[in-house]
Design a protein around this motif. Structure first.
Motif: not given
Length: 65
Positions: A26-29, A50-65
């Motif tokens: 068993e592996k977690e990938i 599925e252990t942890k759903p991914s968070k939706p990307k926001t403009a701030k997390s991508i590098g927006g202002k």
């Protein structure tokens, strides 16, 4: 998205998406694309959870202002 993948085959080694799963291992990938989940789940020797759903990307997390 993080998933746990378990090889339920007793004597099969399965190679999928660059990962090798030995029997009863068993592996977690981390998956980078939702389509990869389908590719893993299509193999009858792999059990995918599925252990942890991914968070939706926001403009701030991508590098927006």
């Amino acid at each position: 998205m993080l998933v746990k993948v378990k090889n339920i085959g007793k004597d099969r080694v399965v190679d999928r998406l660059g990962h090798r799963f030995k029997p009863n291992e068993e592996k977690e990938i981390k998956l980078t694309h939702k389509g990869h989940l389908t590719l893993l789940a299509a193999c009858r020797y792999l059990e995918v959870t599925e252990t942890k759903p991914s968070k939706p990307k926001t403009a701030k997390s991508i590098g927006g202002k």
